[in-house]
Design a protein around this motif. Sequence first.
Motif, PDB file in Angstrom:
ATOM      1  N   TYR A 304       0.844  -1.193   0.000  1.00  0.00           N
ATOM      2  CA  TYR A 304       0.000   0.000   0.000  1.00  0.00           C
ATOM      3  C   TYR A 304       0.885   1.250   0.000  1.00  0.00           C
ATOM      4  CZ  TYR A 304      -3.642  -3.335   1.087  1.00  0.00           C
ATOM      5  OH  TYR A 304      -4.502  -4.401   1.051  1.00  0.00           O
ATOM      6  N   ILE A 305       0.661   2.116  -0.992  1.00  0.00           N
ATOM      7  CA  ILE A 305       1.446   3.336  -1.157  1.00  0.00           C
ATOM      8  C   ILE A 305       0.682   4.492  -0.516  1.00  0.00           C
ATOM      9  CG2 ILE A 305       2.494   4.907  -2.806  1.00  0.00           C
ATOM     10  CD1 ILE A 305       2.587   2.568  -4.793  1.00  0.00           C
ATOM     11  N   THR A 306       1.343   5.184   0.412  1.00  0.00           N
ATOM     12  CA  THR A 306       0.757   6.357   1.062  1.00  0.00           C
ATOM     13  C   THR A 306       1.559   7.584   0.646  1.00  0.00           C
ATOM     14  OG1 THR A 306       0.058   5.024   2.966  1.00  0.00           O
ATOM     15  CG2 THR A 306       0.131   7.417   3.251  1.00  0.00           C
ATOM     16  N   ALA A 307       0.916   8.488  -0.101  1.00  0.00           N
ATOM     17  CA  ALA A 307       1.569   9.713  -0.561  1.00  0.00           C
ATOM     18  C   ALA A 307       1.400  10.803   0.494  1.00  0.00           C
ATOM     19  CB  ALA A 307       0.981  10.160  -1.900  1.00  0.00           C
ATOM     20  N   ILE A 308       2.512  11.277   1.032  1.00  0.00           N
ATOM     21  CA  ILE A 308       2.493  12.320   2.064  1.00  0.00           C
ATOM     22  C   ILE A 308       2.650  13.683   1.383  1.00  0.00           C
ATOM     23  CG2 ILE A 308       3.611  13.197   4.136  1.00  0.00           C
ATOM     24  CD1 ILE A 308       4.567  10.356   4.694  1.00  0.00           C
ATOM     25  N   HIS A 309       1.750  14.605   1.682  1.00  0.00           N
ATOM     26  CA  HIS A 309       1.782  15.923   1.063  1.00  0.00           C
ATOM     27  C   HIS A 309       2.679  16.870   1.862  1.00  0.00           C
ATOM     28  CE1 HIS A 309      -1.550  15.215  -1.827  1.00  0.00           C
ATOM     29  NE2 HIS A 309      -1.917  14.316  -0.913  1.00  0.00           N
ATOM     30  N   ASP A 310       3.391  17.727   1.127  1.00  0.00           N
ATOM     31  CA  ASP A 310       4.170  18.789   1.762  1.00  0.00           C
ATOM     32  C   ASP A 310       3.195  19.793   2.364  1.00  0.00           C
ATOM     33  OD1 ASP A 310       5.873  20.807   2.491  1.00  0.00           O
ATOM     34  OD2 ASP A 310       7.126  20.634   0.703  1.00  0.00           O
ATOM     35  N   LEU A 311       3.372  20.106   3.646  1.00  0.00           N
ATOM     36  CA  LEU A 311       2.415  20.964   4.342  1.00  0.00           C
ATOM     37  C   LEU A 311       2.525  22.421   3.900  1.00  0.00           C
ATOM     38  CD1 LEU A 311       2.722  19.533   7.968  1.00  0.00           C
ATOM     39  CD2 LEU A 311       1.031  18.971   6.220  1.00  0.00           C
ATOM     40  N   GLN A 312       1.431  23.142   4.061  1.00  0.00           N
ATOM     41  CA  GLN A 312       1.399  24.568   3.777  1.00  0.00           C
ATOM     42  C   GLN A 312       2.208  25.305   4.846  1.00  0.00           C
ATOM     43  OE1 GLN A 312      -0.469  25.322   1.121  1.00  0.00           O
ATOM     44  NE2 GLN A 312      -0.491  27.560   1.097  1.00  0.00           N
ATOM     45  N   THR A 417       1.479  31.008   1.610  1.00  0.00           N
ATOM     46  CA  THR A 417       0.498  31.385   2.632  1.00  0.00           C
ATOM     47  C   THR A 417       0.428  32.905   2.681  1.00  0.00           C
ATOM     48  OG1 THR A 417       0.892  29.405   3.957  1.00  0.00           O
ATOM     49  CG2 THR A 417      -0.095  31.305   5.080  1.00  0.00           C
ATOM     50  N   ILE A 418      -0.787  33.451   2.593  1.00  0.00           N
ATOM     51  CA  ILE A 418      -0.999  34.905   2.574  1.00  0.00           C
ATOM     52  C   ILE A 418      -1.772  35.303   3.823  1.00  0.00           C
ATOM     53  CG2 ILE A 418      -2.037  36.826   1.311  1.00  0.00           C
ATOM     54  CD1 ILE A 418      -1.689  35.220  -1.248  1.00  0.00           C
ATOM     55  N   THR A 419      -1.297  36.313   4.524  1.00  0.00           N
ATOM     56  CA  THR A 419      -1.955  36.775   5.753  1.00  0.00           C
ATOM     57  C   THR A 419      -3.126  37.696   5.408  1.00  0.00           C
ATOM     58  OG1 THR A 419      -0.563  38.736   5.961  1.00  0.00           O
ATOM     59  CG2 THR A 419       0.276  36.678   6.916  1.00  0.00           C
ATOM     60  N   ASN A 420      -3.840  38.073   6.458  1.00  0.00           N
ATOM     61  CA  ASN A 420      -4.888  39.088   6.288  1.00  0.00           C
ATOM     62  C   ASN A 420      -4.252  40.448   5.956  1.00  0.00           C
ATOM     63  OD1 ASN A 420      -6.892  37.227   6.904  1.00  0.00           O
ATOM     64  ND2 ASN A 420      -6.696  37.620   9.112  1.00  0.00           N
ATOM     65  N   GLU A 421      -5.067  41.358   5.557  1.00  0.00           N
ATOM     66  CA  GLU A 421      -4.570  42.686   5.169  1.00  0.00           C
ATOM     67  C   GLU A 421      -4.335  43.554   6.405  1.00  0.00           C
ATOM     68  OE1 GLU A 421      -5.731  45.271   1.457  1.00  0.00           O
ATOM     69  OE2 GLU A 421      -7.093  45.778   3.107  1.00  0.00           O
ATOM     70  N   PHE A 422      -3.228  44.298   6.350  1.00  0.00           N
ATOM     71  CA  PHE A 422      -2.894  45.268   7.396  1.00  0.00           C
ATOM     72  C   PHE A 422      -2.941  46.663   6.779  1.00  0.00           C
ATOM     73  CE2 PHE A 422      -1.197  41.313   8.782  1.00  0.00           C
ATOM     74  CZ  PHE A 422      -1.226  41.335  10.168  1.00  0.00           C
ATOM     75  N   ILE A 423      -3.156  47.687   7.642  1.00  0.00           N
ATOM     76  CA  ILE A 423      -3.255  49.079   7.165  1.00  0.00           C
ATOM     77  C   ILE A 423      -2.358  49.966   8.039  1.00  0.00           C
ATOM     78  CG2 ILE A 423      -4.763  51.085   6.822  1.00  0.00           C
ATOM     79  CD1 ILE A 423      -7.066  49.130   6.361  1.00  0.00           C
ATOM     80  N   ALA A 424      -1.507  50.721   7.365  1.00  0.00           N
ATOM     81  CA  ALA A 424      -0.699  51.762   8.040  1.00  0.00           C
ATOM     82  C   ALA A 424      -1.118  53.122   7.462  1.00  0.00           C
ATOM     83  CB  ALA A 424       0.781  51.516   7.809  1.00  0.00           C
ATOM     84  N   ARG A 425      -1.553  54.022   8.341  1.00  0.00           N
ATOM     85  CA  ARG A 425      -2.154  55.283   7.874  1.00  0.00           C
ATOM     86  C   ARG A 425      -1.321  56.462   8.348  1.00  0.00           C
ATOM     87  NH1 ARG A 425      -5.834  59.019   9.856  1.00  0.00           N
ATOM     88  NH2 ARG A 425      -7.225  59.938   8.288  1.00  0.00           N
ATOM     89  N   LEU A 426      -1.129  57.417   7.444  1.00  0.00           N
ATOM     90  CA  LEU A 426      -0.452  58.676   7.784  1.00  0.00           C
ATOM     91  C   LEU A 426      -1.519  59.732   8.069  1.00  0.00           C
ATOM     92  CD1 LEU A 426       2.413  59.906   7.975  1.00  0.00           C
ATOM     93  CD2 LEU A 426       2.084  60.767   5.662  1.00  0.00           C
ATOM     94  N   PRO A 427      -1.505  60.311   9.280  1.00  0.00           N
ATOM     95  CA  PRO A 427      -2.585  61.261   9.618  1.00  0.00           C
ATOM     96  C   PRO A 427      -2.622  62.461   8.659  1.00  0.00           C
ATOM     97  CG  PRO A 427      -1.311  60.642  11.549  1.00  0.00           C
ATOM     98  CD  PRO A 427      -0.558  60.138  10.366  1.00  0.00           C
ATOM     99  N   GLY A 428      -3.868  63.086   8.551  1.00  0.00           N
ATOM    100  CA  GLY A 428      -4.014  64.292   7.728  1.00  0.00           C
ATOM    101  C   GLY A 428      -3.534  65.521   8.489  1.00  0.00           C
ATOM    102  N   LEU A 429      -3.515  66.686   7.795  1.00  0.00           N
ATOM    103  CA  LEU A 429      -3.022  67.920   8.424  1.00  0.00           C
ATOM    104  C   LEU A 429      -3.869  68.308   9.613  1.00  0.00           C
ATOM    105  CD1 LEU A 429      -2.152  69.986   5.208  1.00  0.00           C
ATOM    106  CD2 LEU A 429      -0.578  68.840   6.797  1.00  0.00           C
ATOM    107  N   ALA A 430      -5.182  68.229   9.454  1.00  0.00           N
ATOM    108  CA  ALA A 430      -6.054  68.616  10.567  1.00  0.00           C
ATOM    109  C   ALA A 430      -5.788  67.729  11.772  1.00  0.00           C
ATOM    110  CB  ALA A 430      -7.512  68.512  10.136  1.00  0.00           C
ATOM    111  N   GLU A 431      -5.600  66.455  11.537  1.00  0.00           N
ATOM    112  CA  GLU A 431      -5.315  65.524  12.627  1.00  0.00           C
ATOM    113  C   GLU A 431      -3.965  65.811  13.253  1.00  0.00           C
ATOM    114  OE1 GLU A 431      -7.679  61.559  11.100  1.00  0.00           O
ATOM    115  OE2 GLU A 431      -5.681  61.965  10.313  1.00  0.00           O
ATOM    116  N   ILE A 432      -3.001  66.261  12.404  1.00  0.00           N
ATOM    117  CA  ILE A 432      -1.670  66.582  12.951  1.00  0.00           C
ATOM    118  C   ILE A 432      -1.760  67.806  13.843  1.00  0.00           C
ATOM    119  CG2 ILE A 432       0.644  67.374  12.325  1.00  0.00           C
ATOM    120  CD1 ILE A 432       0.436  65.638   9.823  1.00  0.00           C
ATOM    121  N   PHE A 433      -2.514  68.837  13.352  1.00  0.00           N
ATOM    122  CA  PHE A 433      -2.648  70.053  14.156  1.00  0.00           C
ATOM    123  C   PHE A 433      -3.375  69.764  15.458  1.00  0.00           C
ATOM    124  CE2 PHE A 433      -2.419  72.536   9.975  1.00  0.00           C
ATOM    125  CZ  PHE A 433      -1.055  72.761  10.120  1.00  0.00           C
TER     126      PHE A 433
END
Length: 507
Positions: A304-312, A417-433
Amino acid sequence: MARAAGRLVFPKEDTLINALQLERGMDTSTSKKLSKSFVEKTITKLENLNEAELFHSNRAEKWKSYSMIILLVGVFLFAISWNTSAQSVFRWTHPRTSFSIPKPFAIQNQSGNINLLGGETTELAFTVMGDAPDSLIIDLQAYAAPDSNQPIIIAKKDSVGIYKYTIEDIYQDYRYRAYYKAVHFWEVWEEISSPFYAISVTDRPVMEDLTITITPPSYTHLKPIIQKGNQADISGLIGSNVHVALRSNRPLKNGALIINNEELSMNINGKKAAGDFTIKEDGQLAIQLQDIRGITNRNPIPFYITAIHDLQPDITVYQPEQVIELGSDQTIPIHLQIVDDFGFSNLQVAYEIHRPAYIAMDLLLSLFSIPIDDPMNVNQELIHIWQLVELGLMPEDEVHYHFELSDNDLINGPKKTITNEFIARLPGLAEIFTAFENEEEVILEEITYSQEELEAIRENLEQLGLDILKQDELTWDQQQDLQKMLEGVREEFRKMKEIAQSLEALQ
């Protein structure tokens, strides 16, 4: 009889007897002439005797008839029972010869000598001539090693009077017979047996030695696995090479590896054969052999031949968080853990820059790689600082990104393998002030608080100075109070330094 003849010829029935007596006593008689004369007259008269009157013919005829009838009956009986009668006559004519004891029946073998291939099945059949019993005993003896403890084999009589017994999976030569033992003590014979016949088995090619070598794909850097033929399971990574080497008991002509009904030829060298195949999927392997006589092995054992798959590969993101705001340095600290079964080929960050809605601009997916110092380390942590200054981000820009981890599978191609999406945001001028104003208010509050703390420390020092002037030396409690004041002064100086740095950052 003399008296009967005397009555027929002479006046007196004893005349013939008297003449006979005178003849016998002639030498002693006193008157020989007279005696001789009487005897001669008597003989003369006897010549005229009718013998038919002396012997009654009807009685003789009867005896002749009786004898003839008895003879004819005897011949008839002898003819209708010729086999038995002939044997009886033969025995009567050979009184000095020893003969076997007559038996009630005879056993005849209907199968005779049997020739077959190893592993085949045969049927033994016997019949009985005579008073047939219900069953016979089959005596099956192996030529190689007779077994004295062999179980008793009973063959029952079927509806047509044949005694049959089937032997399965025969791999050695036998001789066999059927016999029946006497049941009652008064039976003078001990057993009735058929002659011995032979079962001759022609050997099939069989594997005397089998070695299976499983070589995993090169990218795994695993060592080959060697197993013997007593292991019926062949397990390996997809893409593993399996080398089968065997030695047969007979010189071989052909050999084949049959994998899921696909036939692969083997290389033949005398009694040896070798072949290779690659594990692609689960299935069964059978090894078919044919010797130089053209005889094949019977019912090959399935492997009996058992084919083992390479894991993700697996990736865990400890840092950054899902959504962050970029600071003035525009950097993102990255802390990852990557895991795989055999290693990695690449770790990338895929990102897009999203401009504010009032700026019409197409999205462009960009990639950059995070170096992996040891790709064969299957479980490791990576720390990296992503510099975003060179991206030329403007206020309110967002960087949408994810991580892509690929393993080193060279057989089916690297798995990603792809992760979930991440967000890096640069604040606006009003937010900076707004943040600047809030920071400024916090700094002012801290300055005010520090002034109050310093004023309280100054008052405590003045009070402590007055107490010292009144005494020649400090008490233990005064020493502790002085030490606490000094520590408070140091802490306020540190806070003032931080406030100065914050002011510089605001400028």
